[in-house]
Design a protein around this motif. Structure first.
Motif, PDB file in Angstrom:
ATOM      1  N   LYS A 120      13.355 -58.264  42.569  1.00  0.00           N
ATOM      2  CA  LYS A 120      14.247 -58.318  41.496  1.00  0.00           C
ATOM      3  C   LYS A 120      15.594 -59.246  41.757  1.00  0.00           C
ATOM      4  CE  LYS A 120      12.353 -53.643  40.197  1.00  0.00           C
ATOM      5  NZ  LYS A 120      11.615 -54.310  39.087  1.00  0.00           N
ATOM      6  N   ALA A 121      15.811 -59.981  40.814  1.00  0.00           N
ATOM      7  CA  ALA A 121      16.752 -61.034  40.927  1.00  0.00           C
ATOM      8  C   ALA A 121      17.918 -60.605  40.143  1.00  0.00           C
ATOM      9  CB  ALA A 121      16.473 -62.392  40.684  1.00  0.00           C
ATOM     10  N   SER A 122      19.076 -60.735  40.343  1.00  0.00           N
ATOM     11  CA  SER A 122      20.468 -60.586  39.424  1.00  0.00           C
ATOM     12  C   SER A 122      21.006 -62.032  39.289  1.00  0.00           C
ATOM     13  CB  SER A 122      21.520 -59.891  40.180  1.00  0.00           C
ATOM     14  OG  SER A 122      21.779 -60.243  41.350  1.00  0.00           O
ATOM     15  N   ASP A 123      20.706 -63.065  40.032  1.00  0.00           N
ATOM     16  CA  ASP A 123      21.109 -64.451  39.988  1.00  0.00           C
ATOM     17  C   ASP A 123      20.239 -65.454  40.609  1.00  0.00           C
ATOM     18  OD1 ASP A 123      22.257 -63.331  42.730  1.00  0.00           O
ATOM     19  OD2 ASP A 123      22.781 -65.491  42.717  1.00  0.00           O
ATOM     20  N   ILE A 124      20.361 -66.509  39.993  1.00  0.00           N
ATOM     21  CA  ILE A 124      19.444 -67.942  40.575  1.00  0.00           C
ATOM     22  C   ILE A 124      20.321 -68.998  41.054  1.00  0.00           C
ATOM     23  CG2 ILE A 124      17.955 -69.434  39.537  1.00  0.00           C
ATOM     24  CD1 ILE A 124      16.832 -67.394  37.580  1.00  0.00           C
ATOM     25  N   HIS A 125      19.996 -69.561  42.148  1.00  0.00           N
ATOM     26  CA  HIS A 125      20.735 -70.730  42.315  1.00  0.00           C
ATOM     27  C   HIS A 125      19.953 -71.873  42.275  1.00  0.00           C
ATOM     28  CE1 HIS A 125      23.183 -68.246  45.457  1.00  0.00           C
ATOM     29  NE2 HIS A 125      22.639 -67.421  45.010  1.00  0.00           N
TER      30      HIS A 125
END
Length: 487
Positions: A400-405
Motif C-alpha cells: 500500500k502506497a502513500s506517496d510516489i517518487h
C-alpha cells in the motif's frame, strides 16, 4: 572527487558524473546520438551486440572528458536493461548477440519449466514463473544452438557483461540472478530447480557479488580504452528498474517509484518475501535485499503507456502540435472526459491482464460532444487508470502506497496525468530531477563507503515539484466508468 555512473539501455548508454561534496550532477552524456539498433531476425526476436554497448560507453565517457579528471574518479556504478542474456566464452567475449528484454522467443521454455516444477513451489521459491526471462532464454539457446551452448563459459546480464569487460572477472548479483528467475529465495542460493527443469549447466552461473561493495576494480586494458585510471573500484550494479527506484531514494517498505515513458512501470518495495499468485506483477530482490532483512521489489509493467500518447500526437493531433500544447488542451476538458474512455493496451500482451492483449479501444465517443482535446485527456486518464488497476494488484500483496517518487520526465511533465494518478490512487506524487546514470553514480558512492548511508547519498536530490490528490470522488467515478469497459 567524482562518482561515475553508467546506464546501459537498449536505446543508448548514458553516463553521469556526481560531485561527492554536494552530491550533485556536474555532467551527463549519452551515445549513440540516434536510437541504438535492435536486430529482429524473426517476429518476436530482439537482439543487440554487447560490443556495441561497450563502444557506446566509451563514446559517452569521452564526451565527459571536459568535466572528468581521471585521478579524481572515486568509484564506478552500473545500471542496465534487465532480463537480457549475454553468453561469453573463456576469453569473456560474447559468443553471440545478446537476447534482450523484449525478445519473446523463450516463452514456451519458461512455461514448460513452470509446469514441471509446479506453480505453487516455483512461486514460493522463485517468486515468479520462469516466463520469458533470462533462464528461459538460455534454454532456447541450448536447444536451438547446441554447438554454441557447449562453448559457453558463463552467462551474464547486460550490466554483468559491462562489469566483466571493465574488470576482467565474470560476476553477477543476487538481484540480477533473481530478475533472470535464477535465484531461490527460500534457500538463498542459485535455483537448482530452475536449472534442472530447463536442463542448464550450473557451472555457467557467474560468482555472485553484492549490489553495493568494492568487489571489482577497473583493469588496465579497460582503463586505457576509457581514458581512466586503472584500479578504480566498481562498487554498484543494478537492473534499470531497481536502479530507477534507488535513484529516487526508494529503499524502504511501502515506498514506490514510477516511470511513464514508452511503457509504464510502478515499482514498490516490500519488507517480506512476496509474490502475486497469478503472476500479474513480478517480484525481484531489490538493491538492498538481504535474507535477514528482505527487500523485495514488486514490479508492475504496463506496455501500453506513453507509447499511446506518442501515437496520438503522430496520428490524431495536427502536425507540429507539441506535447505541452496537447497537455494544455487536455487540461481544459473536465475530469472523466464527458464519458469518453480509452483503454491503452495496444502494445502487446499485458502481464497484469493475465498476458491478454485486448488492444487499445475507445468507448463512449460522441461525435457531437467530443473533440481532439477530449481524446488527449482520455489518453492520459486511461494510462493513469491502468496504473491504478495494477497498483490495486500490488495492494492485494500488502503493498500500500502513500506517496510516489518519479522523475520529472515523459508523462509526469503533464499536470493532467499527475493530477489523475495522484487523485485516483490517493497518493502524493513527488518529482525529482535525476536519471539512471546519476543513480548508479550515487550507488557507487554508497558501495565504496564515501557516503555513510543512503540518506547522505541523496542530500543533493531535492523535490522539484509535488502533486496532492484533488476531488477523489470525481476521479474515482471516472475510473469506475473506465474499468467497466475493461471488464
Amino acid at each position: 572527487m567524482l562518482l561515475l555512473g553508467y546506464d546501459i539501455g537498449s536505446s543508448s548508454v548514458k553516463a553521469s558524473l556526481i560531485r561527492v561534496e554536494d552530491s550533485r550532477t556536474v555532467a551527463s552524456a549519452s551515445s549513440p546520438s540516434e536510437e541504438a539498433p535492435i536486430l529482429s531476425l524473426r517476429p518476436g526476436w530482439a537482439e543487440q551486440n554487447p560490443n556495441d554497448w561497450w563502444e557506446y560507453l566509451k563514446e559517452a565517457t569521452l564526451k565527459l572528458k571536459p568535466s572528468l579528471e581521471s585521478d579524481k574518479v572515486a568509484a564506478i556504478g552500473i545500471s542496465y536493461q534487465m532480463h537480457g542474456l549475454v553468453c561469453v566464452g573463456r576469453d569473456l567475449r560474447p559468443l553471440r548477440n545478446a537476447i534482450i528484454w523484449c525478445d519473446s522467443r523463450a516463452v514456451p521454455y519458461g512455461q514448460k519449466a513452470f509446469a514441471e516444477i509446479g506453480a505453487d513451489r516455483c512461486l514460493k521459491h522463485n517468486l515468479n514463473s520462469p516466463g520469458n526471462f533470462t533462464a528461459a532464454k538460455l534454454a532456447w539457446v541450448k536447444e536451438n544452438e547446441p554447438e554454441l551452448y557447449r562453448q559457453i563459459y558463463k552467462i551474464l546480464l547486460p550490466g554483468d557483461y559491462i562489469a566483466t569487460r571493465m574488470s576482467g572477472e565474470a560476476t553477477s548479483t543476487v538481484s540480477g540472478l533473481s530478475e533472470g528467475i535464477l535465484w531461490d529465495f527460500r534457500q538463498n542460493c542459485v535455483s537448482t530447480e530452475i536449472l534442472d527443469a530447463l536442463g542448464l549447466d550450473p557451472a555457467m552461473i557467474a560468482r555472485t557479488v553484492p549490489c553495493f561493495g568494492e568487489s571489482l576494480h577497473l583493469g588496465s586494458a579497460a582503463a586505457q580504452e576509457l581514458g581512466l585510471e586503472a584500479g578504480i573500484p566498481i562498487c554498484y550494479r543494478a537492473g534499470d528498474q531497481p536502479n530507477n527506484a534507488f535513484s529516487l531514494n526508494v529503499l524502504r517498505p511501502g515506498e514506490i517509484a514510477a516511470t511513464a515513458g514508452t511503457s509504464g512501470v510502478v515499482y514498490g518495495v516490500s519488507g517480506k518475501i512476496a509474490c502475486d499468485p497469478l503472476s500479474r506483477v513480478n517480484s525481484f530482490a531489490h538493491v538492498n535485499h538481504s535474507p535477514e532483512d528482505p527487500r523485495i521489489g514488486i514490479l508492475l509493467c504496463i506496455n501500453g503507456s506513453g507509447i499511446l500518447n506518442a501515437w496520438t500526437r503522430r496520428n490524431v493531433a495536427p502536425e507540429g502540435l507539441t506535447y505541452a500544447e496537447m497537455n494544455a488542451q487536455a487540461a481544459k476538458v473536465p475530469v472523466g472526459c464527458e464519458g469518453l474512455s480509452i483503454l491503452p493496451f495496444g502494445n502487446g500482451a499485458e502481464r497484469m491482464l493475465g498476458n491478454l492483449a485486448p488492444g487499445c479501444s475507445i468507448h463512449g465517443l460522441d461525435f457531437n460532444r467530443h473533440s481532439r482535446a477530449h481524446i488527449y485527456r482520455a489518453v492520459q486518464e486511461g494510462i493513469a487508470f491502468s496504473f491504478r488497476y495494477g497498483m490495486d494488484i500490488m495492494s492485494e500483496m500488502g503493498m500500500k502506497a502513500s506517496d510516489i517518487h518519479a522523475g520529472a520526465a515523459n508523462l509526469f511533465l503533464s499536470s493532467v496525468f499527475r493530477k489523475t494518478l495522484s487523485s485516483v490512487t490517493g497518493t502524493v506524487i513527488n518529482l525529482y530531477d535525476t536519471d539512471g546514470a546519476a543513480g548508479a553514480a550515487r550507488g557507487a558512492g554508497v558501495g565504496c563507503g564515501i557516503y555513510r548511508n543512503t540518506d547522505e547519498a541523496f542530500e543533493g536530490l531535492g523535490i522539484i515539484g509535488s502533486q496532492t490528490p484533488e476531488d477523489r470522488k470525481l476521479y474515482e467515478a471516472a475510473y469506475q466508468n473506465w474499468k467497466e469497459h475493461l471488464m
